[in-house]
Design a protein around this motif. Structure first.
Motif, PDB file in Angstrom:
ATOM      1  N   UNK A 249       0.862  -1.180   0.000  1.00 11.47           N
ATOM      2  CA  UNK A 249       0.000   0.000   0.000  1.00 11.47           C
ATOM      3  C   UNK A 249       0.898   1.229   0.000  1.00 11.47           C
ATOM      4  N   UNK A 250       0.846   2.002  -1.069  1.00  8.71           N
ATOM      5  CA  UNK A 250       1.765   3.133  -1.158  1.00  8.71           C
ATOM      6  C   UNK A 250       1.083   4.323  -1.812  1.00  8.71           C
ATOM      7  N   UNK A 251       1.032   5.490  -1.110  1.00  5.74           N
ATOM      8  CA  UNK A 251       1.382   5.705   0.285  1.00  5.74           C
ATOM      9  C   UNK A 251       0.574   4.771   1.181  1.00  5.74           C
ATOM     10  N   UNK A 252       1.152   4.472   2.311  1.00  8.38           N
ATOM     11  CA  UNK A 252       0.552   3.465   3.182  1.00  8.38           C
ATOM     12  C   UNK A 252      -0.624   4.000   4.003  1.00  8.38           C
ATOM     13  N   UNK A 253      -1.573   3.138   4.243  1.00  8.14           N
ATOM     14  CA  UNK A 253      -2.618   3.367   5.232  1.00  8.14           C
ATOM     15  C   UNK A 253      -2.265   2.440   6.389  1.00  8.14           C
TER      16      UNK A 253
ATOM     17  N   UNK B  65       0.273  12.932  -1.456  1.00  7.83           N
ATOM     18  CA  UNK B  65       1.640  12.459  -1.667  1.00  7.83           C
ATOM     19  C   UNK B  65       2.260  13.129  -2.883  1.00  7.83           C
ATOM     20  N   UNK B  66       3.581  13.370  -2.854  1.00 12.04           N
ATOM     21  CA  UNK B  66       4.240  13.768  -4.104  1.00 12.04           C
ATOM     22  C   UNK B  66       4.070  12.640  -5.127  1.00 12.04           C
ATOM     23  N   UNK B  67       3.844  12.998  -6.375  1.00 14.81           N
ATOM     24  CA  UNK B  67       3.773  11.982  -7.433  1.00 14.81           C
ATOM     25  C   UNK B  67       5.204  11.866  -7.968  1.00 14.81           C
TER      26      UNK B  67
ATOM     27  N   UNK C 219       5.254  19.948  -9.842  1.00 17.15           N
ATOM     28  CA  UNK C 219       6.542  20.449 -10.344  1.00 17.15           C
ATOM     29  C   UNK C 219       7.338  21.169  -9.265  1.00 17.15           C
ATOM     30  N   UNK C 220       7.390  20.590  -8.086  1.00 15.50           N
ATOM     31  CA  UNK C 220       8.199  21.151  -7.009  1.00 15.50           C
ATOM     32  C   UNK C 220       8.394  20.122  -5.897  1.00 15.50           C
ATOM     33  N   UNK C 221       9.377  20.385  -5.057  1.00 15.20           N
ATOM     34  CA  UNK C 221       9.557  19.547  -3.875  1.00 15.20           C
ATOM     35  C   UNK C 221       8.438  19.894  -2.901  1.00 15.20           C
ATOM     36  N   UNK C 222       7.823  18.897  -2.346  1.00 13.64           N
ATOM     37  CA  UNK C 222       6.694  19.150  -1.441  1.00 13.64           C
ATOM     38  C   UNK C 222       6.644  18.087  -0.345  1.00 13.64           C
ATOM     39  N   UNK C 223       5.964  18.464   0.726  1.00 13.93           N
ATOM     40  CA  UNK C 223       5.752  17.521   1.827  1.00 13.93           C
ATOM     41  C   UNK C 223       4.684  16.494   1.468  1.00 13.93           C
ATOM     42  N   UNK C 224       4.765  15.370   2.141  1.00  9.98           N
ATOM     43  CA  UNK C 224       3.635  14.460   2.154  1.00  9.98           C
ATOM     44  C   UNK C 224       2.560  15.092   3.040  1.00  9.98           C
TER      45      UNK C 224
END
Lengths: 460, 460
Positions: B234-238, B267-269, B380-385
Motif C-alpha cells: 500500500x503506497x502511500x501506506x494506510x 503524496x508527491x507523485x 513540479x516542485x519539492x513538497x511535503x507528504x
C-alpha cells in the motif's frame, strides 16, 4: 379618432405584453446548476433510433463532444438502427429484462433522477448504515401492495444485485454449521439456476461444498441427518417457471428462498412468502438488471448480521447513487399500487406466451413446459403462469441436443445441461426486447415449418 | 402631434415586446421530462443547513412528500444544524473523504448527472462487457494527466469499490498457486490496512491463508521459497502515509499494489506506477466513498480474466447508474488536467497539516509520523507528504494504549492494533469534513494543554 383607437389598442397590447412577461418570469422555473445535465439527458433521449435502439448520455464518443450514438437492438444496424439483418441469429439466451423498457420510457418524468456531484459522498447514511431508510420503506410498501412477501419482523438487507446476496446468504448459513469438521452441503433441485453452483465452486470456501440435486441427496446414503445442508428454493423456478417448494427438511436444514421471479408479470401471487430468508432482485422487479440491486428479507438476527458482514467486507455496501435511482423507480411502481407496471408487464408476457403457444402448436417435435393456472391475489382472478423463459424439450429420439437444434435454426438459447438438467432441454428467454421476441417468433416459425417439410419428406 | 409621438412610442414598444417574446421562446430551453427531477434536486440543494450539514433528495420523509431534512455534520444539531454540541466526542475514525465535498458543491453544474428511468437496463454494454468504454477512456486520461500510473498494455477492470477488487485480486492470484497442496500465503508489512486481513479470514478460501507481516515472514523458517505468497503493498501506506515498496521478491511472489492514496492530495507523485496489478479507489480520487467504485490496472491477461470472473460471480459487474455518475465526475476532474481539484484538495490538507503540527509542537507527549519531502512531478516542485491520516505515537511509558488516551479526551481515532501495530499508536483521520477537522484541532489543543498542566502537577 382613428389615431386614438390605434393608440388605445397599442397601449392595451403593451399592457398585455407586460403582464405576459411578468407572469412568465414568475411562473417559469429557471433551472440553474441542473440544466446542463438535464439538457444532455433530453438531447440523448431525442436521438432517433427508428424504434430499434436508443442513445445513452454515456455513449461512445461523448467525451470527444460527439452526439451519443444509437445503440441498436440485436440484428439491427445502421446509424439510426433502421437496417434489419434478416440472416442474423436471434438472441434468446440471457434474461435481460428489456421487456419493461417501454414502460420506463412512458414514465420518463416520474422515473428520472438527478444526482448532484456531492450526493452522499460518505460511506454511510446518517444512521450509520449502508442502506437508505426511505428505500427500505418503499420496498416494504412494494411487498405490501403486491402481496408477495411478509416484511414484518424481517431485517432488510441490500446487495449489489441478488447475486451478491446469494453469496452472502450461503456464506452466513454455512458459518452456522454445527459440525465444524465437515463443510455444509449446498443443494437445490434440478433444473436450477446455474449461478448457485458456479458461485459455490468458484469461491471454494472451506465451509461449503456444492452437492447438486436435492432429490438425489434426499435419497442418498450420505444424507445421514447429521450433515448441515443448505437448500436453495427458487420459486417460480429458473429455468422452468414452476412454483417450487423445499425438498429437504429437518433441524440440520437451512433454506434460502430465491423469489426473483415472484412478481405478477411471471406468476400468480398465491400467498405472501413468509420464509426465514428470501431474496429479491431489481432486475426482475423493474427490469433494471444493469443497476445491480437486490434485497433480502431475513428473520434471524444472527444470520442477518453475518450477511451484513459479508456485504461490508466484499463491497462496503451498495452504491448510494444507485440507491437514489432505485428509490425513484420504486416510487413510480408503488404510487398506483403497481397497477401500471404489473399490468403492462403481464400483458406483454401474456401476448408473448400466446404467440409462442401458437407456433409450438404447429409442431409435435418440441414440448413447452405446462403449469396449471392458479388464483392470483394480485389480479384477483385465476390466471396462467407466464414465465420468463420457455423451457423446451426436444421430443424426437434423435434430437438429443436441443440447444444445437435451435442453434442450427439460428436461435441461441441456453443449454439444459447448464441447469443441471439434460441436453434434451433448452431455455429460451422471453423477457428481452420486443425486437428480440418478434425475431424469435419468426425464427421459430421457420424452424417448425421447415422441419415439418423435412419430416414429411422423410416418410418417402 | 403629441398623440402621434405617443402612438409611435407605443408601437415601438409593441415591436420590442414582440421581439422579446419571440426571442425568448426560441432561446429558452424548456425542460420537459427532466424538470421534475431537476426541480427536486435544486430544492434539496437550496435547503439551508447553516453550513454544517446538507439535505439530500432521498432524505428521510421524502416519500411522504416532506421537504428533505438537514443531515447535520457530527456534533451539530437542530433543524438547520445551527446548534453545536460542544461536549460531543469528535469523530476522527473513518476515512470518509468529505474534505472534497466543498469542491463538488462549487462544481455543481459540471458534475450533475441525470439518470433516465430507462438508462442501461441491460446487464451489459453494447460491446458485451460490464464496463463503460467512455469511463475506461477517462480513467486512462486521468492517470496520464496526473502521471501516477502507466496504463499502456494494461487491462482496466471495475469493482464495487476497490474493496471488491482486492478480494478479486487476492482470489485470482491465489488460484495461480503452483503448489496446490498448500494454500497461498497473504502478506503485507505492518502497519497495514485492516481490510486485507479481515477479508482473507472471513472469506476463508481453501486456497489462501493470511500470514501477517511480510518482514516477519521474510525472516521466518517457513519462508522456504517454495510456498506461493501474495504481498499487498500500500503506497502511500494506510495508516501512516509513507511510501512503501515490496518486501518480498522471487518467482513464488505475486504482488498487489494498492494505490488508493497515490494522488497529489496526499503524496508527491514521484514516478508513474508501473506494476503488474495496481488498484485505485474513487473514494480517495474524487471523495465519493458512497458510490462504491474502484478500478484496477492489470498486466497479465490470465489474472485479469480470473478477476473478471470473480466480479461476474460476485455481483455481475458494477451498477451502470454509478458508472454514469463516475464518468461525469471524472470528466470534471480531467478537463483542466486536474488543476482545480488537486489544488483544492492539496491546499486543504496542507492547511490541516500545518494546524496539526502547530498543536503537536506544543507537546512532547505525542509523536506524529515524519516523511521526507520529495519532488512531485505533478506540482513540479519539492513538497511535503500530506497524508490522509495522522499516525500518532504516545511517547510516555505509561500511555500504553494511545487509542484510550485520545478517547478519554473525546477524540475517537482507530487503535494501532487494528493495523497489526501496537496499542501505542492511534490513527486520526484528517480527510473528513472541515467541521470534524476544526473540532479535532480544538479537542487536541485541550488534550495537549490539559495534560501539560497535569504533567506539571505530577511533579509536585
Amino acid at each position: 379618432m382613428e389615431m386614438k383607437l390605434l393608440l388605445t389598442v397599442s397601449i392595451i397590447l403593451n399592457l398585455a405584453f407586460t403582464i405576459h412577461v411578468i407572469y412568465r418570469n414568475s411562473t417559469t422555473w429557471n433551472p440553474t446548476w441542473t440544466s446542463r445535465a438535464a439538457t444532455e439527458a433530453e438531447d440523448a433521449a431525442s436521438v432517433s433510433c427508428s424504434g430499434h435502439g436508443r442513445a445513452y448520455v454515456d455513449g461512445i464518443g461523448v467525451l470527444d463532444g460527439k452526439e451519443p450514438p444509437c445503440e441498436c437492438n440485436n440484428c439491427y444496424t445502421g446509424k439510426d438502427c433502421s437496417v434489419f439483418l434478416s440472416d442474423c441469429p436471434v438472441n434468446a439466451n440471457s434474461g435481460d429484462p428489456l421487456f419493461l423498457e417501454p414502460f420506463w420510457m412512458q414514465q420518463a418524468e416520474g422515473s428520472a433522477a438527478l444526482v448532484s456531484g456531492w450526493h452522499r459522498m460518505s460511506y454511510i447514511y446518517q444512521d450509520g448504515t449502508y442502506i437508505s431508510e426511505e428505500l427500505v420503506k418503499v420496498i416494504r410498501k412494494l411487498h405490501s401492495v403486491v402481496g408477495n412477501a411478509v416484511t414484518d419482523n424481517r431485517f432488510v438487507i441490500f446487495g449489489t444485485g441478488s447475486t451478491q446476496l446469494l453469496a452472502a446468504a450461503v456464506h452466513a448459513l454455512s458459518l452456522r454449521n454445527s459440525s465444524s469438521s465437515t463443510p455444509a452441503r449446498l443443494l437445490t433441485s434440478v433444473p436450477f439456476y446455474n449461478l448457485y453452483k458456479d458461485q459455490a465452486e468458484f469461491f471454494d470456501s472451506s465451509h461449503l461444498k456444492f452437492e447438486g440435486d436435492a432429490f438425489a441427496w434426499k435419497n442418498s446414503e450420505r444424507n445421514d441427518n447429521t450433515k448441515q445442508v443448505i437448500e436453495i428454493v427458487t420459486s417460480p423456478n429458473n429455468p422452468d417457471g414452476k412454483p417450487k417448494t423445499a425438498v429437504l427438511e429437518g433441524p440440520n436444514v437451512k433454506t434460502i428462498h430465491d423469489y426473483a421471479y415472484y412478481w405478477p408479470y411471471f406468476s400468480p401471487i398465491t400467498v405472501p412468502a413468509d420464509e426465514d430468508l428470501s431474496l429479491f432482485s431489481l432486475s426482475k422487479t423493474t427490469g433494471h438488471a444493469g443497476s445491480r440491486f437486490g434485497w433480502g428479507l431475513v428473520k434471524d438476527k444472527a444470520v442477518y448480521e453475518e450477511m451484513k458482514r459479508y456485504i461490508t467486507l466484499s463491497s462496503m455496501g451498495v452504491s448510494k447513487t444507485t440507491q437514489l435511482h432505485v428509490l425513484q423507480l420504486l416510487k413510480v411502481v408503488v404510487r398506483d399500487g403497481g397497477d401500471n407496471i404489473f399490468h403492462f408487464g403481464h400483458e406483454t408476457l401474456k401476448k408473448r406466451w400466446e404467440a409462442l403457444h401458437k407456433v409450438f402448436s404447429m409442431s409435435t417435435r418440441f414440448l413447452l413446459q405446462k403449469i396449471k393456472p392458479e388464483y392470483c391475489n394480485y389480479f384477483k382472478k385465476v390466471r396462467d403462469f407466464t414465465p420468463s423463459y420457455a423451457w423446451v424439450k426436444c421430443e424426437r429420439p434423435e434430437d438429443t441436443n436441443c440447444y444445437e437444434i435451435f442453434k442450427a435454426a439460428k436461435i441461441t438459447g441456453r443449454d439444459g445441461k447448464v441447469f443441471g438438467s439434460e441436453e434434451r432441454f433448452v431455455r429460451l428467454s422471453l423477457i428481452r426486447s420486443q425486437d428480440d421476441f418478434d425475431h424469435l417468433i419468426d425464427m421459430l416459425k421457420k424452424l417448425v415449418s421447415q422441419k415439418a417439410v423435412e419430416a414429411h419428406s422423410d416418410t418417402f
